[in-house]
Motif scaffolding. Structure first.
Motif, PDB file in Angstrom:
ATOM      1  N   THR A 160       0.908  -1.272  -0.207  1.00  0.00           N
ATOM      2  CA  THR A 160      -0.037   0.050  -0.081  1.00  0.00           C
ATOM      3  C   THR A 160       0.928   1.242   0.085  1.00  0.00           C
ATOM      4  O   THR A 160       1.566   1.488   1.093  1.00  0.00           O
ATOM      5  CB  THR A 160      -0.785   0.019   1.215  1.00  0.00           C
ATOM      6  OG1 THR A 160      -1.740  -1.147   1.194  1.00  0.00           O
ATOM      7  CG2 THR A 160      -1.736   1.212   1.121  1.00  0.00           C
ATOM      8  N   GLY A 181      -0.390   4.703  -0.604  1.00  0.00           N
ATOM      9  CA  GLY A 181      -1.524   5.556  -0.894  1.00  0.00           C
ATOM     10  C   GLY A 181      -2.595   4.505  -1.437  1.00  0.00           C
ATOM     11  O   GLY A 181      -3.717   4.511  -0.444  1.00  0.00           O
ATOM     12  N   ASP A 182      -2.466   3.684  -2.507  1.00  0.00           N
ATOM     13  CA  ASP A 182      -3.539   2.778  -2.778  1.00  0.00           C
ATOM     14  C   ASP A 182      -2.926   1.550  -2.770  1.00  0.00           C
ATOM     15  O   ASP A 182      -1.731   1.466  -2.548  1.00  0.00           O
ATOM     16  CB  ASP A 182      -3.967   3.006  -4.274  1.00  0.00           C
ATOM     17  CG  ASP A 182      -4.594   4.381  -4.637  1.00  0.00           C
ATOM     18  OD1 ASP A 182      -5.061   4.664  -3.774  1.00  0.00           O
ATOM     19  OD2 ASP A 182      -4.519   4.946  -5.738  1.00  0.00           O
ATOM     20  N   PRO A 183      -3.763   0.312  -2.360  1.00  0.00           N
ATOM     21  CA  PRO A 183      -3.281  -1.002  -2.117  1.00  0.00           C
ATOM     22  C   PRO A 183      -2.864  -1.458  -3.714  1.00  0.00           C
ATOM     23  O   PRO A 183      -3.556  -1.400  -4.614  1.00  0.00           O
ATOM     24  CB  PRO A 183      -4.411  -1.687  -1.630  1.00  0.00           C
ATOM     25  CG  PRO A 183      -5.748  -1.019  -1.909  1.00  0.00           C
ATOM     26  CD  PRO A 183      -5.233   0.533  -2.084  1.00  0.00           C
ATOM     27  N   TYR A 184      -1.614  -2.434  -3.662  1.00  0.00           N
ATOM     28  CA  TYR A 184      -1.384  -2.788  -4.889  1.00  0.00           C
ATOM     29  C   TYR A 184      -0.886  -4.358  -4.640  1.00  0.00           C
ATOM     30  O   TYR A 184       0.004  -4.547  -4.119  1.00  0.00           O
ATOM     31  CB  TYR A 184      -0.132  -2.179  -5.648  1.00  0.00           C
ATOM     32  CG  TYR A 184      -0.384  -0.777  -5.857  1.00  0.00           C
ATOM     33  CD1 TYR A 184      -0.943  -0.440  -6.940  1.00  0.00           C
ATOM     34  CD2 TYR A 184       0.208   0.218  -5.079  1.00  0.00           C
ATOM     35  CE1 TYR A 184      -0.910   0.993  -7.249  1.00  0.00           C
ATOM     36  CE2 TYR A 184      -0.049   1.707  -5.598  1.00  0.00           C
ATOM     37  CZ  TYR A 184      -0.620   1.979  -6.653  1.00  0.00           C
ATOM     38  OH  TYR A 184      -0.669   3.293  -6.988  1.00  0.00           O
TER      39      TYR A 184
END
Length: 249
Positions: free
Chosen positions: A83, A85-88
């Motif tokens: 993660t 900022g956004d989860p990957y």
């Protein structure tokens, strides 16, 4: 093409000396690439194995060496999720023997970001980005080599590589030999990274947070527009009386 590297956190701030040999080693690498127009792409990889972490090459300034081949890694019971900022979610690459990120998302602005690891291993702050070096000059030398100068305040340890070669650099620049750069045009990548070590009782998570800056050769450096003080525009004073057209005839 060109690249650069490393520093760290937790027990020490530099990747010096041998790392402990834990039961499991997770090497997490996040690379955010940018150019003068902003962030271009995000790449994530995770390698899992055992034993000591292979030491990254550390050539002397101006010397270039070939990158070693990393052995095949192992799969985890649960795929890792990073993660930033956004989860990957990362996907296992059977042919390469490591986890990777499908596609090439644009990614966030990397400066001073942190990234967390979830899945079989959970580590908050497993990745910590610094600041990107600020390129000051790119100069072709008379012998065909390349001279780069930059400011590296807040950045990690800096190295330079071209193709599969990695070249040593000083803190503020490097002179590359003629055979290590394109003869005309092309690009180089200035790569700086912070290395973070997060030990647990059975696992050592090593996070490598990399910022790659693309430098296009034989082009002017892209600089942000300069905004100077506003200068008032002088206009003739407007008459308080309005003119009007008189009827004729």
């Amino acid at each position: 093409m060109l690249l650069l590297l490393l520093a760290c956190r937790n027990a020490s701030s530099e990747a010096t000396g041998p790392l402990p040999a834990p039961e499991t080693l997770v090497h997490l690498q996040a690379t955010i690439r940018r150019d003068g127009q902003g962030t271009q792409g995000l790449d994530l990889q995770a390698w899992v194995g055992s034993g000591e972490l292979p030491r990254p090459p550390d050539p002397a300034p101006g010397d270039c060496i070939r990158l070693p081949t990393r052995p095949r890694g192992e799969a985890l019971p649960q795929p890792p999720v990073v993660t930033i900022g956004d989860p990957y979610p990362l996907v296992w690459d059977e042919a390469a023997g490591h986890y990777g990120l499908p596609g090439a998302p644009r990614g966030p602005d990397p400066a001073w970001l942190e990234g967390d690891l979830a899945g079989s291993q959970k580590v908050a702050g497993a990745l910590r980005f610094g600041a990107a070096p600020e390129v000051e000059s790119v100069e072709r030398r008379p012998d065909g080599g390349l001279r780069l100068r930059w400011k590296a305040e807040g950045a990690g340890q800096v190295q330079v590589a071209t193709g599969d070669l990695r070249c040593g650099a000083t803190r503020d620049g490097v002179d590359l030999p003629w055979w290590a750069v394109p003869a005309f045009g092309g690009e180089v990548i200035l790569r700086s990274a912070l290395l973070t070590r997060s030990p647990t009782p059975t696992t050592l998570v090593v996070g490598e947070a990399v910022i790659e800056s693309i430098i296009y050769l034989d082009r002017p450096l892209v600089e942000p527009p300069s905004i100077g003080p506003r200068v008032p525009t002088l206009r003739p004073p407007r008459s308080p009386f309005k003119s009007r057209r008189l009827p004729t005839g």
